[in-house]
Scaffold this motif. Structure first.
Motif, PDB file in Angstrom:
ATOM      1  N   PRO A 125       0.820  -1.218   0.000  1.00 22.96           N
ATOM      2  CA  PRO A 125       0.000   0.000   0.000  1.00 22.96           C
ATOM      3  C   PRO A 125       0.849   1.262   0.000  1.00 22.96           C
ATOM      4  O   PRO A 125       2.054   1.221   0.258  1.00 22.96           O
ATOM      5  N   CYS A 126       0.211   2.384  -0.282  1.00 25.25           N
ATOM      6  CA  CYS A 126       0.901   3.674  -0.223  1.00 25.25           C
ATOM      7  C   CYS A 126      -0.038   4.721   0.350  1.00 25.25           C
ATOM      8  O   CYS A 126      -1.264   4.555   0.351  1.00 25.25           O
ATOM      9  N   THR A 127       0.550   5.783   0.842  1.00 22.10           N
ATOM     10  CA  THR A 127      -0.197   6.906   1.390  1.00 22.10           C
ATOM     11  C   THR A 127      -0.118   8.062   0.421  1.00 22.10           C
ATOM     12  O   THR A 127       0.977   8.504   0.058  1.00 22.10           O
ATOM     13  N   ILE A 128      -1.265   8.523  -0.034  1.00 20.43           N
ATOM     14  CA  ILE A 128      -1.325   9.660  -0.952  1.00 20.43           C
ATOM     15  C   ILE A 128      -1.375  10.928  -0.125  1.00 20.43           C
ATOM     16  O   ILE A 128      -2.322  11.181   0.593  1.00 20.43           O
ATOM     17  N   GLY A 129      -0.305  11.716  -0.208  1.00 18.70           N
ATOM     18  CA  GLY A 129      -0.207  12.921   0.588  1.00 18.70           C
ATOM     19  C   GLY A 129       0.750  12.713   1.745  1.00 18.70           C
ATOM     20  O   GLY A 129       1.500  11.736   1.791  1.00 18.70           O
ATOM     21  N   PRO A 130       0.747  13.612   2.719  1.00 18.29           N
ATOM     22  CA  PRO A 130       1.680  13.519   3.852  1.00 18.29           C
ATOM     23  C   PRO A 130       1.350  12.357   4.761  1.00 18.29           C
ATOM     24  O   PRO A 130       0.300  11.715   4.612  1.00 18.29           O
ATOM     25  N   VAL A 136      -3.995   3.991   0.227  1.00 14.84           N
ATOM     26  CA  VAL A 136      -4.623   3.367  -0.928  1.00 14.84           C
ATOM     27  C   VAL A 136      -3.992   2.008  -1.180  1.00 14.84           C
ATOM     28  O   VAL A 136      -2.764   1.881  -1.206  1.00 14.84           O
ATOM     29  N   THR A 137      -4.827   0.989  -1.319  1.00 14.32           N
ATOM     30  CA  THR A 137      -4.364  -0.348  -1.665  1.00 14.32           C
ATOM     31  C   THR A 137      -5.396  -1.006  -2.586  1.00 14.32           C
ATOM     32  O   THR A 137      -6.586  -0.967  -2.279  1.00 14.32           O
ATOM     33  N   PRO A 138      -5.014  -1.528  -3.746  1.00 11.68           N
ATOM     34  CA  PRO A 138      -3.642  -1.568  -4.247  1.00 11.68           C
ATOM     35  C   PRO A 138      -3.141  -0.191  -4.646  1.00 11.68           C
ATOM     36  O   PRO A 138      -3.922   0.652  -5.076  1.00 11.68           O
ATOM     37  N   CYS A 139      -1.856  -0.003  -4.499  1.00 14.08           N
ATOM     38  CA  CYS A 139      -1.249   1.296  -4.753  1.00 14.08           C
ATOM     39  C   CYS A 139      -0.872   1.423  -6.229  1.00 14.08           C
ATOM     40  O   CYS A 139      -0.265   0.510  -6.784  1.00 14.08           O
ATOM     41  N   PRO A 140      -1.215   2.531  -6.893  1.00 15.03           N
ATOM     42  CA  PRO A 140      -0.858   2.695  -8.305  1.00 15.03           C
ATOM     43  C   PRO A 140       0.638   2.839  -8.538  1.00 15.03           C
ATOM     44  O   PRO A 140       1.080   2.769  -9.688  1.00 15.03           O
ATOM     45  N   SER A 177       1.484  16.405  -3.468  1.00 16.56           N
ATOM     46  CA  SER A 177       2.891  16.754  -3.707  1.00 16.56           C
ATOM     47  C   SER A 177       3.821  15.754  -3.045  1.00 16.56           C
ATOM     48  O   SER A 177       5.042  15.891  -3.127  1.00 16.56           O
ATOM     49  N   SER A 178       3.270  14.738  -2.393  1.00 16.58           N
ATOM     50  CA  SER A 178       4.090  13.697  -1.782  1.00 16.58           C
ATOM     51  C   SER A 178       3.316  12.386  -1.756  1.00 16.58           C
ATOM     52  O   SER A 178       2.081  12.374  -1.751  1.00 16.58           O
ATOM     53  N   ALA A 179       4.070  11.289  -1.756  1.00 15.59           N
ATOM     54  CA  ALA A 179       3.486   9.950  -1.667  1.00 15.59           C
ATOM     55  C   ALA A 179       4.452   9.068  -0.889  1.00 15.59           C
ATOM     56  O   ALA A 179       5.674   9.191  -1.028  1.00 15.59           O
ATOM     57  N   ILE A 180       3.904   8.164  -0.064  1.00 20.31           N
ATOM     58  CA  ILE A 180       4.719   7.302   0.794  1.00 20.31           C
ATOM     59  C   ILE A 180       4.385   5.848   0.496  1.00 20.31           C
ATOM     60  O   ILE A 180       3.215   5.459   0.508  1.00 20.31           O
ATOM     61  N   VAL A 181       5.419   5.053   0.225  1.00 17.09           N
ATOM     62  CA  VAL A 181       5.263   3.617  -0.009  1.00 17.09           C
ATOM     63  C   VAL A 181       5.670   2.880   1.256  1.00 17.09           C
ATOM     64  O   VAL A 181       6.761   3.099   1.793  1.00 17.09           O
ATOM     65  N   ASP A 182       4.794   2.001   1.738  1.00 19.19           N
ATOM     66  CA  ASP A 182       5.031   1.237   2.963  1.00 19.19           C
ATOM     67  C   ASP A 182       5.400  -0.196   2.580  1.00 19.19           C
ATOM     68  O   ASP A 182       4.580  -0.945   2.061  1.00 19.19           O
ATOM     69  N   THR A 183       6.639  -0.611   2.852  1.00 22.93           N
ATOM     70  CA  THR A 183       7.094  -1.965   2.497  1.00 22.93           C
ATOM     71  C   THR A 183       6.762  -2.999   3.577  1.00 22.93           C
ATOM     72  O   THR A 183       7.238  -4.126   3.514  1.00 22.93           O
TER      73      THR A 183
END
Length: 322
Positions: A125-130, A136-140, A177-183
């Motif tokens: 998943p990833c976080t759209i924004g700060p 969002v999952t699945p993450c684009p 303006s930012s996106a975070i990917v969580d491994t």
């Protein structure tokens, strides 16, 4: 092809020439290799740069490698587990009256298959924004779709992505303006690949999502090898100081669990490649003869059952003739 700007009434252009170099692709350990016949020096203009372009089966560009010489080596992980075609492009310039001529030569394509495997970030998943924004999952950015942009996914979302909190999945949202990917866990990251930074993107990593350390500032498509070989972190953040990340396409993370020197290769499709030692096993292939025996047994059993129902006699009992 030849491109030029018309700056005179009478334009005299040189003939276009065909270029068909012999190309070779292979691998040595975790490094892919490519070599080809160089652009002839006579009649083909002045060479500016070669580009080796890998395109997957969907027609999306996986990676492009620039070179000023007719050979190069590269990290196979840049191709991930893609299959498609590779081609060499040569860009040159030639003089023409009153205008420069830009020449673009494209060699015939060569099919390839990469066994580097999938990054550990695939499908996370990833976080759209700060931090604390919309999850969002699945993450684009981790779906191995190398052409779809974050802007397209945000502005025209499909019913697929399911946000955790916030607006509905199919409601349009502003591009962040930012996106975070969580491994999913703290790991020793050995390679971070970012595709599609239209402006200067700052790539940060964090172990807890609060304290961040900058890996690099990149533009376009970039492969980042952390200083010292690894970066102990769980999260990867990509951000821009001004504007948004509409053009961002993919963020891939590799760690020490996948040895790029073991079980990787680059070959023609159909060539058996050693499996990646990532701990993920592919589907088991059943021998064709086992399938054939199972089908034959099923048919025999079905036929016997039908005969027994029609005759109302045990199959092992001889007919009496009545």
């Amino acid at each position: 092809t030849g491109g030029f700007v018309i700056q005179t009434e009478k334009l005299d252009l040189p003939d276009l020439r065909l270029w068909e170099p012999a190309t070779t692709f292979g691998s040595t350990g975790g490094q892919g290799t490519a070599s080809w016949d160089g652009l002839p020096t006579s009649g083909y203009g002045k060479l500016r740069q070669y580009d080796v372009v890998f395109t997957d089966a969907a027609g999306d560009a996986v990676w492009s490698l620039p070179s000023t010489t007719p050979s190069l080596s590269f990290d196979l992980r840049l191709l991930e587990d893609s299959r498609g075609v590779a081609a060499v492009h040569a860009r040159a310039t030639a003089p023409a009256p009153s205008t420069p001529l830009d020449l673009d030569y494209r060699a015939p394509t060569t099919a390839y298959a990469s066994a580097a495997g999938a990054p550990v970030s695939r499908g996370v998943p990833c976080t759209i924004g700060p931090p604390g924004g919309l999850v969002v999952t699945p993450c684009p950015l981790t779906d191995a779709n190398f052409s779809a942009t974050l802007g397209g996914a945000v502005r025209h979302p499909s019913p697929g992505p399911v946000p955790t909190g916030g607006s509905a999945a199919n409601a349009p949202r502003p591009v962040p303006s930012s996106a975070i990917v969580d491994t999913n866990e703290v790991r020793g990251m050995t390679l971070v690949v970012v595709r599609g930074c239209a402006a200067d993107c700052v790539v940060d990593v964090s172990a807890n999502g609060t304290g961040w350390a900058t890996l690099a500032t990149v533009r376009g498509d970039a492969a980042i090898h952390p200083e010292g070989g690894t970066a102990v972190a769980r999260y990867v953040r990509v951000s821009v100081a001004t504007g948004d990340l509409a053009a961002l396409r993919e963020v891939s993370v590799w760690d020490q669990s996948v040895d790029p020197r073991a079980g990787t290769g680059l070959a023609q499709p159909g060539t058996r490649l050693l499996p990646s030692r990532s701990g993920r096993s592919g589907p088991t292939r059943v021998a064709w003869w086992l399938v054939a025996m199972a089908v034959a047994l099923l048919l025999a059993t079905s036929s016997a059952t039908i005969v027994r129902l029609l005759t109302f006699r045990p199959l092992w009992k001889a007919f009496s003739g009545d």
